[in-house]
Design an enzyme around this catalytic site. Sequence first.
Site, PDB file in Angstrom:
ATOM      1  N   THR A 198      -2.475   6.214  -9.685  1.00 30.73           N
ATOM      2  CA  THR A 198      -3.315   5.624  -8.826  1.00 30.73           C
ATOM      3  C   THR A 198      -3.312   4.176  -8.941  1.00 30.73           C
ATOM      4  O   THR A 198      -3.121   3.286  -9.967  1.00 30.73           O
ATOM      5  CB  THR A 198      -4.891   5.940  -9.249  1.00 30.73           C
ATOM      6  OG1 THR A 198      -5.849   5.107  -8.221  1.00 30.73           O
ATOM      7  CG2 THR A 198      -5.317   5.741 -10.545  1.00 30.73           C
ATOM      8  N   ASP A 236      -5.836   2.249  -8.520  1.00 30.81           N
ATOM      9  CA  ASP A 236      -7.003   2.020  -9.074  1.00 30.81           C
ATOM     10  C   ASP A 236      -6.951   1.780 -10.778  1.00 30.81           C
ATOM     11  O   ASP A 236      -8.081   1.147 -11.059  1.00 30.81           O
ATOM     12  CB  ASP A 236      -8.130   3.078  -8.999  1.00 30.81           C
ATOM     13  CG  ASP A 236      -8.325   2.969  -7.230  1.00 30.81           C
ATOM     14  OD1 ASP A 236      -8.070   2.399  -6.532  1.00 30.81           O
ATOM     15  OD2 ASP A 236      -8.772   4.122  -7.190  1.00 30.81           O
ATOM     16  N   ARG A 265     -14.617 -23.880   2.699  1.00 31.90           N
ATOM     17  CA  ARG A 265     -15.314 -22.592   2.872  1.00 31.90           C
ATOM     18  C   ARG A 265     -15.541 -21.758   1.819  1.00 31.90           C
ATOM     19  O   ARG A 265     -14.688 -21.883   0.893  1.00 31.90           O
ATOM     20  CB  ARG A 265     -14.886 -21.677   4.067  1.00 31.90           C
ATOM     21  CG  ARG A 265     -14.636 -22.210   5.246  1.00 31.90           C
ATOM     22  CD  ARG A 265     -13.956 -21.498   6.307  1.00 31.90           C
ATOM     23  NE  ARG A 265     -13.880 -21.930   7.809  1.00 31.90           N
ATOM     24  CZ  ARG A 265     -13.170 -21.550   8.686  1.00 31.90           C
ATOM     25  NH1 ARG A 265     -12.058 -21.026   8.595  1.00 31.90           N
ATOM     26  NH2 ARG A 265     -13.544 -21.862   9.931  1.00 31.90           N
TER      27      ARG A 265
HETATM   28  O1  F6P Z   1      -8.018   5.701  -4.838  1.00 30.26           O
HETATM   29  C1  F6P Z   1      -7.225   4.898  -4.047  1.00 30.26           C
HETATM   30  C2  F6P Z   1      -7.820   4.126  -3.220  1.00 30.26           C
HETATM   31  O2  F6P Z   1      -6.886   3.496  -2.427  1.00 30.26           O
HETATM   32  C3  F6P Z   1      -9.329   3.385  -3.601  1.00 30.26           C
HETATM   33  O3  F6P Z   1      -8.798   2.170  -4.250  1.00 30.26           O
HETATM   34  C4  F6P Z   1      -9.877   3.469  -1.984  1.00 30.26           C
HETATM   35  O4  F6P Z   1     -11.249   3.576  -2.469  1.00 30.26           O
HETATM   36  C5  F6P Z   1      -9.651   4.837  -1.615  1.00 30.26           C
HETATM   37  O5  F6P Z   1      -8.101   5.444  -2.172  1.00 30.26           O
HETATM   38  C6  F6P Z   1      -9.463   4.791  -0.140  1.00 30.26           C
HETATM   39  O6  F6P Z   1      -9.165   6.001   0.579  1.00 30.26           O
HETATM   40  P1  F6P Z   1      -8.533   6.571   1.845  1.00 30.26           P
HETATM   41  O7  F6P Z   1      -7.317   6.310   1.992  1.00 30.26           O
HETATM   42  O8  F6P Z   1      -8.908   7.940   2.098  1.00 30.26           O
HETATM   43  O9  F6P Z   1      -9.476   5.480   2.723  1.00 30.26           O
END
Ligand code: F6P
Length: 351
Positions: free
Chosen positions: A128, A130, A165
């Site tokens: 991930t 994340d 800004r």
């Molecule tokens: O888990 C990875 C991620 O990119 C997150 O950071 C994000 O919230 C989500 O997936 C977005 O998912 P999708 O591609 O379904 O919009």
Amino acid sequence: MRIGILTGGGDAPGLNAVIRAVTKSLIRQCQAEVIGIEDGALGLIERRVRPLDWRAVSGILAAGGTILGTHNRCSPLGWQGRDWRDDIVAYARELGLDGLVAIGGDGTMAIAQLLHAHGLPTVGVPKTIDNDIVGVERSFGFDTAVHTVTEALDRIQTTGQSHGRVMLVETMGRNAGWIALEAGLAGGADVILLPEIDFDLAAVAAVCRQRQAAQRYTVICVAEGAKPRGGAQVVQRRVADSPEPVRLGGIAHGLQAALEPLLDTEVRATVLGHVQRGGTPTPADRVLATLYGSAAADLVREGAWGTMVGLQQGAITRLSLAQAAGRTRPVPLDHPLLLAARRIGISLGEG
Ligand code: F6P
């Protein structure tokens, strides 16, 4: 030995490097046949697979995305209102699979655990951008995302500086602030807002005003999961048939609207979105993905089914799929990077 491999959930730079490492290791070490499953668990339901030989995985190390395709809505429990577990296990038997390697995040690890418990031996590889998987201190894809956000912050800074800004940059990360924290530090953000620390709007406005008097511009790096004290996260959409339906996004625009009346400065918002998931993996992610892929092949060789690759203090570990399934790892409030940020005067939006 015949092993299936799939990629599930949102894509991340480095997936192809893992597919390559798993396949090459299994071919070299066990003379295994590797079967690529298309579009995650959906390929097991719709019976879409293709053989992966040495040639099929050569030359893909630097490619973003996943050559197998992925899906982040399909769960074997409940896709189109049905329980597909028996069908999937029967299909795996027809294919002659001895086991499955599932590459994905906490949602895919939950699916892997379900299939494993239902009779399809499975090992997991954490993925991930994340960086929020339990038992994995660094997931591949994260470094690439941090590079992308840092580059964006560098660019935003020069235009923000020129115009005097307040510039808001929104990152991904779901309920974890790892991307915003590391990229915010690397990109010299003045304010970093994370899901783990509810921010105080008045405190953020005060930082902008102080900077306006001294430096004229402010860069705010805000994670999509951040929210004001007493407020709620901004939901961009709900994906009805997804095991995890909420998609966050849009806090930068909400914050822009809330901040502007409190300041004499223009406030502009940039939502980086999926640009953070695309493109070629950084060298660090290619190396990490290769390490994880070869370690997953070890788990297969040893028959350590029901486990996944982890990383602790820089060393490869293994943990049970159940330990990671459906759980996430937020930034701990005593994390050294938070302390460092505060020490050098970066605001975390605390009042
Ligand atoms: O888990 C990875 C991620 O990119 C997150 O950071 C994000 O919230 C989500 O997936 C977005 O998912 P999708 O591609 O379904 O919009």
